[in-house]
Design a protein around this motif. Sequence first.
Motif, PDB file in Angstrom:
ATOM      1  N   HIS A 106       0.792  -2.389 -10.488  1.00 54.15           N
ATOM      2  CA  HIS A 106       0.296  -2.603 -10.998  1.00 54.15           C
ATOM      3  C   HIS A 106      -1.545  -2.934 -10.032  1.00 54.15           C
ATOM      4  CE1 HIS A 106       1.044  -4.822 -14.961  1.00 54.15           C
ATOM      5  NE2 HIS A 106       1.941  -3.922 -15.094  1.00 54.15           N
ATOM      6  N   GLY A 107      -1.104  -1.780  -8.676  1.00 55.80           N
ATOM      7  CA  GLY A 107      -2.319  -2.301  -7.829  1.00 55.80           C
ATOM      8  C   GLY A 107      -2.092  -3.909  -7.099  1.00 55.80           C
ATOM      9  N   TRP A 126       3.421   3.885  -5.664  1.00 57.85           N
ATOM     10  CA  TRP A 126       1.964   2.438  -5.426  1.00 57.85           C
ATOM     11  C   TRP A 126       2.450   1.644  -5.772  1.00 57.85           C
ATOM     12  CZ3 TRP A 126       1.913   7.721  -7.872  1.00 57.85           C
ATOM     13  CH2 TRP A 126       2.284   7.477  -9.638  1.00 57.85           C
ATOM     14  N   ARG A 157      -0.903  -5.840  -4.349  1.00 64.68           N
ATOM     15  CA  ARG A 157      -0.438  -5.645  -3.197  1.00 64.68           C
ATOM     16  C   ARG A 157       0.054  -7.531  -2.750  1.00 64.68           C
ATOM     17  NH1 ARG A 157      -4.566  -1.542   0.392  1.00 64.68           N
ATOM     18  NH2 ARG A 157      -4.544  -0.258  -1.737  1.00 64.68           N
ATOM     19  N   GLU A 211       0.726  -0.601   0.305  1.00 62.49           N
ATOM     20  CA  GLU A 211      -0.103   0.315   0.215  1.00 62.49           C
ATOM     21  C   GLU A 211       0.973   0.976   0.182  1.00 62.49           C
ATOM     22  OE1 GLU A 211      -2.279   0.554   3.552  1.00 62.49           O
ATOM     23  OE2 GLU A 211      -3.816   1.409   2.322  1.00 62.49           O
TER      24      GLU A 211
END
Length: 225
Positions: free
Chosen positions: A169-170, A166, A172, A157
Amino acid sequence: MTANVFMIIMPNQRIVVADLQAGRKPDPKYGKIAKQRSTHNNYLTLPVIFLMLSNHYPLAFATQYTWIIGALVFLMGVSIRHYFNSNHARTGNPTWTWAVTAVIFILIMWLSVAPAMSRAEEDLSALPPSVSRFAQAADFDQVYNTVTGRCSMCHAEMPVYPGINWAPHGLRLETQAEVARAARLIYLQAGRAHAMPPSNLSWMEDDERALIRQWYQGVVDSGRG
Ligand code: HEC
């Protein structure tokens, strides 16, 4: 503080000065109101200085409780100020304010290191069986440690790897549920291929890749019965 000065203290001052110039006796209420606002500002000075400097101190802002910490700092500023104000005006020696300040400060320290509340561990048993079977595998603990050790500096995150702001590719990879859910992607990119970590930036070992293959294939094979 600015509004106190511009909207109350200065206008009241002008009224009093105008009255004096015109030879009228100024209404003392203007002075009283201005004095009250000035006292408010006096109590606010320490917190304001703290907040101005606080961006140098992650202990004060690198948590999601910053708003509570900020509010407590205001109270602490007031308790410290109150001691000195009383002392300077010789209206008392309120040493109890030290205790209050210490308690608030300990509370702030605690909040600063308190575990994040929004990222509470997902209940693994609530995951669909197609996902939870990866978390139930015997070698999952080892896999989880490997992935958090080699991947979550970027896939988080709040990534700590320089230049990664960040999760790429999102994706986590921090909680057990996240790792279990990404089992196939982890297997393909880090187990079968050497695409991740990029250029092996986090020095993933060959036996760690083997462990990931063994974990994923073991679960998939057992699923085939
Ligand atoms: C140094 C930072 C960094 C580390 C460490 C890292 N990754 Fe990545 N990862 C990235 C970046 C950047 C991308 C996006 C690459 C692209 O778009 O070409 C990515 C993409 C991915 C993807 C593709 C996601 C998708 O939706 O297609 C997967 C899967 C992945 N990483 C898994 C891992 C695993 C597993 C590890 C640990 C073994 C790992 N990564 C370690 C930076 C990193």
